[in-house]
Design an enzyme around this catalytic site. Structure first.
Site, PDB file in Angstrom:
ATOM      1  N   VAL A 204       0.660  -1.232   0.089  1.00  0.00           N
ATOM      2  CA  VAL A 204       0.262  -0.390  -0.091  1.00  0.00           C
ATOM      3  C   VAL A 204       0.775   1.281  -0.331  1.00  0.00           C
ATOM      4  O   VAL A 204       1.994   1.188   0.830  1.00  0.00           O
ATOM      5  CB  VAL A 204      -0.911  -0.609   0.885  1.00  0.00           C
ATOM      6  CG1 VAL A 204      -1.565   1.668   1.538  1.00  0.00           C
ATOM      7  CG2 VAL A 204      -1.905  -0.808   1.591  1.00  0.00           C
TER       8      VAL A 204
ATOM      9  N   GLY B 253       4.090   4.217   2.570  1.00  0.00           N
ATOM     10  CA  GLY B 253       4.054   3.401   2.352  1.00  0.00           C
ATOM     11  C   GLY B 253       4.440   2.359   2.856  1.00  0.00           C
ATOM     12  O   GLY B 253       4.639   2.150   4.520  1.00  0.00           O
ATOM     13  N   LYS B 254       4.022   0.921   2.792  1.00  0.00           N
ATOM     14  CA  LYS B 254       3.873  -0.660   3.946  1.00  0.00           C
ATOM     15  C   LYS B 254       3.240  -2.235   2.635  1.00  0.00           C
ATOM     16  O   LYS B 254       3.394  -1.514   2.173  1.00  0.00           O
ATOM     17  CB  LYS B 254       3.019  -0.070   5.062  1.00  0.00           C
ATOM     18  CG  LYS B 254       3.450  -1.962   6.365  1.00  0.00           C
ATOM     19  CD  LYS B 254       4.717  -0.952   6.911  1.00  0.00           C
ATOM     20  CE  LYS B 254       5.182  -0.933   7.622  1.00  0.00           C
ATOM     21  NZ  LYS B 254       6.013  -0.527   9.014  1.00  0.00           N
ATOM     22  N   GLY B 255       4.311  -3.093   3.134  1.00  0.00           N
ATOM     23  CA  GLY B 255       4.314  -4.221   2.730  1.00  0.00           C
ATOM     24  C   GLY B 255       3.822  -5.061   3.859  1.00  0.00           C
ATOM     25  O   GLY B 255       4.145  -4.938   4.878  1.00  0.00           O
TER      26      GLY B 255
END
Ligand code: GLU
Length: 425
Positions: free
Chosen positions: A68, A113-115
């Site tokens: 995201v 962001g982040k995964g």
């Protein structure tokens, strides 16, 4: 048959709602316009991929991978990748937004962001994890990029995974691109000081807050929840600054010693004991690990997972100061209880921003093709963390709000102003 398991429903407050509640309060205090509110409320991009991996037993298992990008207004998106069995989209969305606010609070030129990949790395072989990291990287090849979105480690991932990610990305581009990811091993362009950076930032902001509360570090006691990278480094560095660390914990339980735990010893024990504190002899095991949070200590550092201080236990917290090493350890509903009790909380988006700050230094060094000394990295990150603390503290006085809302105000104000200059369609 192996289906993609549905995300389990958590019997807890949703981290996205917790994040949005604070965002809302700060936006109102700041008088943010409705238009900008709506721009910042929603993630800019959400990508969900399905990753079929051949496991060591020859069977194919399908994993779900998420990335995201909450915002790229201040610069390329930045944020870690979490490998965990219960990671889900709402959590990643909250964590991505927290990265936006975090980068803005410490004033580094990144969006957030982040995964996440839903898997249990503790039950996977190194080969299975490597295939998963490479498949995830390839699936996100158009998302990632040193000027677009720069991943880093988070729970369940570390330098080893970042090396695989860099290698896969570089192969796909036919050249070495080390600035595409941070938190790499040193030999691959990692930065000195990155490993301890988050714990170090926790120490710097804890000392700054203790000064405001007139707590003498040499007479202070401290409990730290979580003994992974952040918790163990924070414990060690706070101990070095004079605090007595009376309790630590990890997935095996919580350990208490009123005379203080020798943190060097605890780290050495963990490293020789498959990464856990199980059967650690330097302290007594508490009957319930969650009791650590309710100990009579001056400083409490939650450095494990989100949502551990909630309406279920907030009124029993006795610490004078909470310094959030983890992302989202306090639920929004618990904030009011802590505020009423007069407990100061240095919020996650400030307290744990030392990690992304040194990630930024790593990226800068990669782009310069140059290496800084540990001394330079530490000096510069300490200054950024101290300045950020002072800035947030001033905002808390100006707006008459707790540090958490002040940190959101500082962050949202910066992103909103930048957006206004850049303009939309
Ligand atoms: N995962 C870390 C965090 O939540 C580090 C992110 C980064 O360095 O990009 O802050």
């Amino acid at each position: 048959m192996a289906y993609i398991e549905p995300a389990p429903i958590k019997d807890k407050e949703n981290p996205l709602e917790s994040m949005m509640e604070r965002f809302h309060i700060a936006a109102e205090k700041l008088g943010l316009s409705e238009e900008i509110y709506n721009v910042l409320k929603n993630p800019a991009k959400q990508v969900i991929v399905s990753l079929p991996i051949t496991m060591d037993n020859g069977k194919i298992k399908v994993f779900e991978g998420i990335r995201v990008i909450h915002s790229n207004i201040l610069g390329p998106a930045k944020g870690g990748i979490r490998f965990a069995p219960d990671v889900h989209l709402d959590e990643v969305r909250a964590l991505a937004a927290w990265m936006t606010w975090k980068c803005a609070v410490v004033d580094i030129p990144y969006g957030g962001g982040k995964g996440g990949v839903r898997c249990n790395p503790r039950e996977m072989s190194a080969g299975e994890i490597e295939r998963l990291v490479r498949a995830y990287t390839l699936a996100m090849i158009d998302v990632f990029g040193p000027d677009k979105d720069i991943p880093a480690p988070d729970m369940g991932t570390g330098p080893r995974e970042m090396a695989w990610l860099m290698d896969e990305y570089s192969k796909a581009h036919g050249m070495t691109v080390n600035a595409v990811v941070t938190g790499k091993p040193l030999v691959l362009g990692g930065s000195l000081g990155r490993t301890e950076a988050t714990g170090r930032g926790v120490m710097v902001t804890a000392l700054a807050a203790m000064q405001k509360l007139k707590i003498n570090p040499f007479q202070a006691t401290c409990a730290v929840q979580g003994f992974g990278n952040v918790g163990s480094w924070a414990s060690l560095l706070l101990e070095e600054r004079g605090l007595k660390i009376v309790a630590i914990s990890d997935i095996s339980g919580a350990y208490y010693n009123a005379d203080g735990i020798n943190i060097q010893e605890a780290i050495a024990y963990r490293d020789s004991n498959k990464g856990t504190l199980e059967n650690f002899k330097g302290a007594e095991k508490l009957a319930d690990a969650m009791d650590l949070l309710e100990l009579e200590v001056d400083v409490l550092v939650p450095a494990a997972v989100e949502d551990v201080i909630t309406i279920a236990n907030a009124d029993r917290i006795k610490a004078k100061l909470i310094v959030e090493g983890a992302n989202g350890p306090t639920s929004a509903k618990a904030d009011a209880i802590l505020n009423d009790k007069g407990i100061m909380a240095v919020p996650d988006i400030l307290a744990n921003a030392g990690g992304v700050t040194v990630s930024y230094f790593e990226w800068v060094q990669n782009r310069l093709g140059y290496k800084w000394t540990a001394e330079r990295v530490n000096r510069r990150s300490d200054r950024i963390m101290k300045d950020a603390f002072d800035h947030v503290y001033e905002a808390s006085i100006k707006y008459q709000v707790p540090l958490r809302i002040a940190a959101y105000i500082v962050a949202i104000d910066k992103v909103a102003k930048t957006y206004t200059y850049r303009g939309g369609f």
